[in-house]
Design an enzyme around this catalytic site. Structure first.
Site, mmCIF file in Angstrom:
data_model
loop_
_atom_site.group_PDB
_atom_site.id
_atom_site.type_symbol
_atom_site.label_atom_id
_atom_site.label_comp_id
_atom_site.label_asym_id
_atom_site.label_seq_id
_atom_site.Cartn_x
_atom_site.Cartn_y
_atom_site.Cartn_z
ATOM 1 N N ASP A 73 0.579 -1.151 -0.602
ATOM 2 C CA ASP A 73 0.586 -0.235 -0.053
ATOM 3 C C ASP A 73 0.977 1.081 0.095
ATOM 4 O OD1 ASP A 73 -2.358 1.534 2.426
ATOM 5 O OD2 ASP A 73 -1.724 2.022 0.221
ATOM 6 N N ASP A 83 -1.719 5.136 -4.739
ATOM 7 C CA ASP A 83 -1.848 5.024 -4.023
ATOM 8 C C ASP A 83 -2.603 3.700 -3.906
ATOM 9 O OD1 ASP A 83 -4.291 5.190 -1.189
ATOM 10 O OD2 ASP A 83 -2.444 4.377 -1.622
HETATM 11 O O1 LIG Z 1 -6.610 4.774 3.155
HETATM 12 C C1 LIG Z 1 -6.707 6.292 3.200
HETATM 13 C C2 LIG Z 1 -5.027 6.024 4.530
HETATM 14 C C3 LIG Z 1 -4.072 5.870 4.251
HETATM 15 C C4 LIG Z 1 -3.552 5.868 5.610
HETATM 16 C C5 LIG Z 1 -3.596 7.260 6.444
HETATM 17 C C6 LIG Z 1 -3.285 7.036 7.494
HETATM 18 C C7 LIG Z 1 -3.284 7.511 8.992
HETATM 19 C C8 LIG Z 1 -2.454 8.382 9.034
HETATM 20 C C9 LIG Z 1 -1.140 7.005 8.872
HETATM 21 O O2 LIG Z 1 -1.411 6.557 7.706
HETATM 22 N N1 LIG Z 1 -5.056 7.153 6.268
HETATM 23 C C10 LIG Z 1 -5.929 7.236 5.562
HETATM 24 O O3 LIG Z 1 -6.921 7.749 4.855
HETATM 25 N N2 LIG Z 1 -6.086 6.903 2.074
HETATM 26 C C11 LIG Z 1 -6.532 6.691 1.030
HETATM 27 C C12 LIG Z 1 -8.068 7.221 1.128
HETATM 28 C C13 LIG Z 1 -9.358 7.020 0.082
HETATM 29 C C14 LIG Z 1 -10.416 8.043 -0.010
HETATM 30 C C15 LIG Z 1 -10.767 8.497 1.438
HETATM 31 C C16 LIG Z 1 -10.074 8.869 1.877
HETATM 32 N N3 LIG Z 1 -8.833 8.375 2.230
HETATM 33 C C17 LIG Z 1 -5.227 7.870 1.914
HETATM 34 C C18 LIG Z 1 -4.558 7.520 0.892
HETATM 35 C C19 LIG Z 1 -4.928 8.940 0.765
#
Ligand SMILES: O=C(c1ccc(-c2ccco2)nc1O)N(Cc1ccccn1)C1CC1
Length: 409
Positions: free
Chosen positions: A113, A297
């Protein structure tokens, strides 16, 4: 990381590394040329170059030089690179890669990821009720596992899935590249979305270590730990539509792409591989040179793009509509979807329309869910697997400013 709904994974098979036998019969080759290419990972180091010269001619190292080299505890030993298979779950919801953890090695299939920075795994430290078929890391069965006292972690993803737990240091091997003190974040609790994904044993985060969630002392990603030992401080993603692809570490395999790699600088200040998309095109319509920020991503299934771009795309699809009960744009499964073109600098990369028909939302396959959806509320676009699988992508941290490379394949 944001997987979407149901998932049935293919068993992941490790891509064996093959190398020509040193004893292979030598055939007379006449003349051949080896174009010199700059080794992006080369780090100038006088003592190492001098030591290599002594070793090359079989001379013993002078004491002072031997001591200097000893202080690099093998950092200048054999350089390294590796290759690991990325096997798709149903509908390419995510790609799973076998990772070996501990001594003797325990193999878990992890979701690589580039949108997060924790290496976390299902473990024997979590309640049995949260485990439905996943492999579990059992630190008590690893002679090299060492508990990191008082360390904890917890992470919430964009689809509101979450996991939390405790931390061990152990040996981790990904496609032949190994690090002997990797922070392995053993889950003690996970959300239902992870429990129901029977084949996903955890995540291997390859975003920047600045967003690793371990407290009180943040840990490094696997890539950051091995980067200095790799032939080049980079890794590549070659994901494919409905079939296995490959993650390579430390090497750019020129056989995996065509034409040139177009590089663009990355702004890693938020911890992501964030870059400027230079514009977009829909089918054969004129390319719109309107740039927007997005992240590469590998852990997000779909392409989450600016609302205006998405609206313009589905305007070209007869019967498409925004269905909030389904959570995004849907259309008749028989629709003939236009391709989607995205720009990186002056280069243009095309996602075939077929890739954008993500999956049916009903049992009779009448209505299908779009692989392109809106990034409203996120703050940036997310170039997930739907888009990444149309290119060969280089995640390059070998220079002061990290960069992403895209090539056709
Ligand atoms: O899921 C995550 C995501 C990955 C890591 C972290 C995080 C918080 C603290 C460390 O890492 N927080 C996320 O939220 N998306 C994808 C996404 C998709 C849809 C809406 C929001 N986001 C991050 C890469 C942008």
């Amino acid at each position: 990381m944001v997987a979407s709904t149901t998932a049935v994974a293919l068993a992941a098979v490790v891509a064996g590394l093959t190398s020509a036998s040193p004893n292979a019969p030598r055939t007379k080759v006449g003349t051949f040329s080896l174009p010199q290419v700059r080794n992006p990972g080369f780090k100038k180091h006088g003592p190492a170059q001098l030591a290599k010269t002594y070793v090359k001619y079989g001379a013993s190292l002078p004491d002072g030089l031997a001591r200097t080299m000893a202080t690099f505890n093998g950092r200048f030993d054999k350089r390294d690179s590796g290759s690991a298979r990325a096997s798709p779950e149903q509908y390419d919801i995510q790609y799973l890669t076998p990772v070996e953890i501990g001594t003797p090695p325990q193999t878990l299939n992890l979701d690589v990821d580039s949108g997060s920075s924790d290496l976390w795994v299902f473990s024997t430290e979590m309640p049995a009720s949260s485990v439905k078929g996943q492999a579990q890391y059992d630190p008590s069965k690893s002679s090299t596992a060492k508990r990191v006292q008082d360390a904890t972690w917890n992470i919430t993803y964009g689809d509101n899935s979450y996991s939390e737990g405790i931390v061990y240091k152990d040996v981790v091997n990904v496609g032949g590249v190994s690090f002997d003190a990797q922070a392995v974040e053993a889950a003690t609790a996970v959300s239902q979305t992870f429990t129901t994904d029977a084949n996903d044993d955890g995540l291997l985060g390859l975003a920047f270590s600045t967003i690793n969630t371990v407290q009180p002392s943040q840990e490094k990603t696997f890539f950051d730990n091995v980067a200095s030992e790799l032939d080049a401080a980079l890794w590549t993603a070659d994901l494919k539509y409905h079939k296995s692809g490959c993650y390579d570490f430390g090497v750019i395999d020129d056989s995996k792409y065509t034409g040139q790699i177009t590089y663009t600088d990355v702004d890693s200040s938020d911890g992501f591989w964030m870059f400027d998309v230079s514009g977009y095109g829909i089918g054969n319509n004129t390319f719109q040179s309107t740039s927007f920020q997005g992240i590469a991503d590998t852990g997000t299934t779909l392409a989450m793009l600016p609302a205006q771009v998405v609206k313009a795309y589905y305007k070209q699809v007869r019967g498409a509509k925004l269905d909030n009960s389904q959570g995004g744009y849907v259309f008749p499964c028989q629709a003939n979807l236009p391709s989607f073109v995205y720009g990186v600098g002056n280069a243009r990369y095309e996602i075939p329309g077929q890739y954008i028909n993500y999956a049916p939302v009903d049992n009779d396959g009448t209505t299908c869910f779009g692989g392109i959806q809106s990034d409203a509320g996120i703050g940036f676009a997310i170039l997930g697997d739907i888009l990444l699988k149309s290119a060969f992508v280089v995640f390059d941290a070998s220079e002061n400013v990290p960069r992403l490379g895209f090539a056709k394949k």
